[in-house]
Structure formats: structure tokens, C-alpha cells
Write a protein that holds these residues in place. Structure first.
Motif, PDB file in Angstrom:
ATOM      1  N   GLU A 185       0.783  -1.244   0.085  1.00 47.06           N
ATOM      2  CA  GLU A 185      -0.023   0.004  -0.009  1.00 47.06           C
ATOM      3  C   GLU A 185       0.915   1.226  -0.051  1.00 47.06           C
ATOM      4  O   GLU A 185       0.852   2.299  -0.599  1.00 47.06           O
ATOM      5  CB  GLU A 185      -0.698  -0.199   1.383  1.00 47.06           C
ATOM      6  CG  GLU A 185      -2.025  -0.784   1.464  1.00 47.06           C
ATOM      7  CD  GLU A 185      -1.451  -2.446   1.675  1.00 47.06           C
ATOM      8  OE1 GLU A 185      -0.226  -2.484   2.073  1.00 47.06           O
ATOM      9  OE2 GLU A 185      -2.093  -3.440   1.369  1.00 47.06           O
ATOM     10  N   GLN A 189       1.384   3.995  -2.989  1.00 46.83           N
ATOM     11  CA  GLN A 189       1.339   5.542  -2.927  1.00 46.83           C
ATOM     12  C   GLN A 189       2.660   6.169  -3.372  1.00 46.83           C
ATOM     13  O   GLN A 189       2.398   7.362  -4.383  1.00 46.83           O
ATOM     14  CB  GLN A 189       1.205   6.107  -1.379  1.00 46.83           C
ATOM     15  CG  GLN A 189      -0.371   5.571  -0.879  1.00 46.83           C
ATOM     16  CD  GLN A 189      -0.536   5.581   0.531  1.00 46.83           C
ATOM     17  OE1 GLN A 189       0.208   6.370   1.187  1.00 46.83           O
ATOM     18  NE2 GLN A 189      -1.349   5.074   1.042  1.00 46.83           N
ATOM     19  N   TYR A 230      -4.106   0.456  -7.299  1.00 43.55           N
ATOM     20  CA  TYR A 230      -3.917   1.750  -6.914  1.00 43.55           C
ATOM     21  C   TYR A 230      -3.459   2.621  -7.988  1.00 43.55           C
ATOM     22  O   TYR A 230      -3.665   3.870  -8.102  1.00 43.55           O
ATOM     23  CB  TYR A 230      -3.042   1.787  -5.824  1.00 43.55           C
ATOM     24  CG  TYR A 230      -3.126   3.043  -4.847  1.00 43.55           C
ATOM     25  CD1 TYR A 230      -4.077   3.667  -4.307  1.00 43.55           C
ATOM     26  CD2 TYR A 230      -1.791   4.028  -5.021  1.00 43.55           C
ATOM     27  CE1 TYR A 230      -4.066   4.621  -3.430  1.00 43.55           C
ATOM     28  CE2 TYR A 230      -1.851   5.144  -4.563  1.00 43.55           C
ATOM     29  CZ  TYR A 230      -2.970   5.715  -3.693  1.00 43.55           C
ATOM     30  OH  TYR A 230      -2.940   6.861  -3.080  1.00 43.55           O
TER      31      TYR A 230
END
Ligand code: AHR
Length: 493
Positions: A185, A189, A230
């Protein structure tokens, strides 16, 4: 052994991207220093580049070389490697416990690329570096001037931008050995932030997000799914890495390695389709298999603080070359998924070429790579095989033949890449093109036969080299060729 391989020029998975024949150069061991760059060698040119290495690489027709790492990049400050050489700092390299003199940096790499006709594929540091530092490197490389970093490039004597198209957003960030390793995660980013800033500076670039560093990772595919979900809109490729090994010393098992390679590519194909489906996206993300090779014999990774230490100087044999051929055949068969692939690496470190100050040794794995890169052109045809199986140890009964074929519509020629995994019996292979007849055999090159452990050495440098062979076309317009045991045949018709 007898086998038959059916193809049809209408049944294909699209055009083979020549970038699957790319390479990888890392600041590691003697890859850069004493490999591509060695001002002390009588074999180097006025820029300090090894001429013999350049020449051998030209024959490999690599469209791209990925640089500067690898694990190295995750602690690398690219600004150390630019400007007057005498002012560049000497640093400790965390990844390989070596001394980095920074005498070869971004500008030298770009000059080397120009010399070889290779395009650069740059990796940025997203381990200990920031998206902003990554974008500064992009500015240094690609912007025309009138801004700080682009002007620094011009001051350093390089008026023209380098126009680097392909950028890796870090390296193996899923691995706990990686400086700055973080959970998926967090990496996602970082990668997205870097991609947005970098594409904001130069909208024409493409980016590669770090996928899993191997199928053995506990986070395999979970990591990749998190990153893809993402970053989907900001990236163009996800990376896969694989190093093949035969620690168990079972050649029958090892020669079936292509089965696992296919599986990895198909895992990614499924995942990419899944994420695209979940997102109801029109966009495509492809696979960049940007580290692949055989690597298990030389695991020396501690440079003991030296500059250009002897690390990872793997010696390659025939079975390794046949596994390399299966990597390339798998990439060809999956031309709709794999758009970039980089042989890791190109010289001295897990490489087809080994240097000493006044000599070059060409290893077994060099030959299939040259042959594939030279002949695989155009569409990738889908094979249907009728072939015997053999006992591949724990892998069970595996097809004895591995086959791929390219079809160049412009010239009307095909190239078949055939590996006989069986070690004792040569294989008579009949190739059939459903919609056409073969007319003329243009060339046949075979590698292998005999001892799977045979390797080229400084004393005996030509033990594993290709030789030309015969093939013929029968009355039915089928092409018949014999593949050595174990061995590779590359046939053009
Ligand atoms: O190619 C050698 C190393 O293997 C690379 O630095 C790293 O990315 C991988 O683990």
C-alpha cells in the motif's frame, strides 16, 4: 523421438515487441567497472568503453538496457554520478557492500547507449529516494533547458536531451532486502506520486511499477494486485522478475523450466485482466519481465568494501542456455502480455559475457539470445503440439518439445524456435503451417547435443557454440528438422 507442431499464420497473439530482447546493467560487481567501462584496458576506446563488449552486445540487438539497478538503485543518489569526475564522491554501496566511485554515471551511461545504439530504460530510487528526486532525474534527462536540472545537463556538456522513454518506479520494493522496502500500500502511493509528477513533466514517458520479485514471495500477486489497483491509470507496465536454478542437480527437472515461466506470465495475464475488469477500464497495462536469467551457482554478494569486486560471476552451461531459450519462447508465445523483458544482466554479473582486462569470454547463454533477437520478427503464431512427454522429476510428465514461431508478413518468412528437453534422444520435429506450404529452408542453426553441463571456459572457449544444420520440406509442404538432445534448433523458412 518424433513430434509435430502445427501453426497457422492467421492464428496469432499479435506482433512480437522487440523490446523483449532487452538487457540490464547494474552498478554491481564488475558489470559497469571492468565490464562496460574500463579506461585501463587496451581494449577500450577513448571514452573508456570496452570495444569488444560493445561489439558482442551489438550482435544481441538489445533495444533497451535497464540501468542503474537493481538493488543498487534503492540507495543511489543519481546526483553523485554527474559533473566533473574528480569532484564526484566515493560512496558505500549498501546493496552489494562495495565501494562506488561514481566515475560512471547517468551521462556516461547515455554516451554508452549512443555508442551501442541501445535506448536507455532508467530506474529511479523509490527505496530511500523521493518522487521529487526521481522527477529531478527525469528533468535532467528529458527537458530541453531553461530549468535547473536540464541546465545542469547542458553545463555538463550535453546540450541535447536524452529523451528516455521508459522509467522503472523503483526496484523489487516487495523484498525485505531492498533498502526502503515498505508494504504494497505504501509503495503504491510512492509509485503513483512519482508517476504523476514524472508524467506531469514529460507526458510522453511510460512507467513500470514494481511487481513481485519472484513467485516464491509470500506476497506474490497480492502485492501486484494492490499496486495495480492503486496505480492503474498512472502506469503502463508491471514488472516481473525470475531467476531459474538447478540446485538439486536434476537436469530433467531443470529443462522443464519453461513450464514455470509460462505459469508466471499467465498469472500476470490473469491478474491484469482481473484488475482491468474490476475497474471497467479501457486502458491496458502490460508485463515488463525486466529481470530474468539462470542464477544459483555464484551467490557471492558481499563486495567487502571493494570497488568492482568479483560478484555473481556465474558460469553458464548448455542446460542454462536451453532454459534461456525457453524464457524467450515463452515471451514470444505471450506477445500480447509481455512487451518488455531484460536479460539480467549483460556483462560479468550473471551475464553472457565475461571480461578480463585483455580478453572476452562468450558464454553459452549468449547464443540463443543472439539467434532469437536476430530472427523473431512480426507475429507470434500459436503452437499446437503433438509430442511425447518425458519424466521431469517433481514436475512430472512434461512435453519434451518447447516451441515458438514468428511470422514476418512483409517478407513471408517464419522462424521456429524449438527446444528438445529430452537429454538422450534427438527429436525429429515436423512443422506444419495449416494455411500455407513451406517452400524453402533459409537457415537452420542448432545448439547442444551431449553433456548438459558443458560450458565455455577461458581454456576451452568454444565448447558450446551453435552450428548450422539441415532441414527439408516434404511433398506435403511440411518442414522437417532434427533437434539435438538436449538442444535448440532455430529454423528460418
Ligand atoms: O540482478 C541481480 C539482483 O537481483 C538485482 O539487483 C535485484 O533486483 C535482484 O534481486
Amino acid at each position: 523421438l518424433q513430434a509435430k507442431a502445427y501453426f497457422d499464420t492467421h492464428h496469432h497473439v499479435g506482433v512480437i515487441d522487440q523490446r523483449i530482447f532487452s538487457g540490464f546493467l547494474e552498478h554491481l560487481g564488475r558489470a559497469v567497472y571492468e565490464g562496460v567501462y574500463d579506461p585501463e584496458s587496451p581494449l577500450s576506446d577513448e571514452q573508456g568503453f570496452r570495444r569488444d563488449v560493445l561489439e558482442a552486445l551489438r550482435a544481441m540487438r538489445m533495444p533497451l538496457v535497464r540501468y542503474p539497478g537493481g538493488n543498487f538503485v534503492s540507495c543511489y543518489d543519481w546526483t553523485d554520478g554527474i559533473g566533473p569526475r574528480e569532484q564526484r564522491p566515493v560512496r558505500v554501496d549498501y546493496a552489494w557492500k562495495s565501494r562506488e566511485t561514481n566515475q560512471f554515471g547517468t551521462d556516461e551511461f547515455m554516451a554508452w547507449c549512443q555508442e551501442t545504439g541501445i535506448a536507455p530504460m532508467m530506474a529511479v530510487n523509490l527505496g530511500t529516494g523521493t518522487p521529487k528526486e526521481a522527477s529531478a532525474l527525469l528533468e535532467y534527462c528529458n527537458l530541453p533547458g531553461g530549468t535547473y536540472w536540464a541546465d545542469r545537463r547542458i553545463q555538463n556538456g550535453h546540450e541535447q536531451p536524452y529523451d528516455v522513454r521508459l522509467w522503472c518506479l523503483g526496484n523489487e520494493m516487495d523484498g525485505d532486502w531492498q533498502a526502503g522496502h515498505v508494504p504494497a500500500e505504501v509503495y503504491a502511493q510512492r509509485a503513483k506520486a512519482a508517476a504523476i509528477i514524472m508524467k506531469g513533466l514529460d507526458a510522453s514517458i511510460e512507467t513500470v511499477a514494481c511487481g513481485s520479485s519472484g513467485r516464491g514471495m509470500s506476497t506474490y500477486l497480492h502485492w501486484d494486485r494492490t499496486v495495480l489497483e492503486y496505480c492503474w491509470e498512472n502506469i503502463d507496465y508491471i514488472s516481473a522478475h525470475r531467476y531459474s536454478e538447478n540446485r538439486r542437480g536434476d537436469s530433467a527437472w531443470f529443462l522443464a523450466e519453461g513450464v514455470e515461466i509460462d505459469r508466471v506470465v499467465e498469472d500476470y495475464a490473469a491478474l491484469l485482466n482481473y484488475v482491468r475488469g474490476v475497474k471497467r477500464s479501457q486502458k491496458r497495462v502490460y508485463l515488463s519481465f525486466d529481470e530474468w536469467n539462470v542464477w544459483y551457482k555464484n551467490m557471492e554478494m558481499d563486495g567487502k568494501g571493494e570497488s568492482a569486486p568479483h560478484l555473481l560471476e556465474e558460469v553458464y552451461n548448455l542446460e542454462d542456455a536451453l532454459v534461456c531459450a525457453q524464457y524467450l519462447s515463452s515471451f514470444i508465445r505471450h506477445a500480447d502480455v509481455v512487451k518488455v523483458a531484460c536479460l539480467a544482466q549483460i556483462v560479468n554479473v550473471i551475464a553472457p559475457l565475461l571480461t578480463k582486462r585483455d580478453g572476452l569470454l562468450v558464454q553459452s547463454i549468449y547464443y540463443p539470445i543472439v539467434s532469437f533477437a536476430q530472427h523473431a520478427r512480426g507475429l507470434s503464431l500459436v503452437p499446437a503440439l503433438e509430442c511425447p512427454t518425458y519424466k521431469a522429476g517433481e514436475r512430472g510428465d512434461v512435453a519434451a518439445l518447447d516451441a515458438a514461431m514468428s511470422y514476418d508478413e512483409a517478407s513471408g518468412t517464419v522462424a521456429a524456435f524449438l527446444v528438445n528437453r529430452e537429454q538422450r534422444q534427438e527429436m525429429r520435429v515436423v512443422l506444419s503451417l495449416g494455411d500455407q506450404r513451406f517452400c524453402e529452408v533459409l537457415s537452420v542453426e542448432v545448439l547442444g547435443g551431449g553433456d548438459a553441463k558443458a560450458a565455455n571456459t577461458w581454456e576451452e572457449p568454444k565448447r558450446v557454440t551453435p552450428r548450422s544444420a539441415e532441414a527439408h520440406v516434404n511433398e506435403a509442404g511440411e518442414l522437417i528438422v532434427t533437434v539435438p538432445a538436449p538442444g535448440l534448433a532455430v529454423v528460418r523458412a
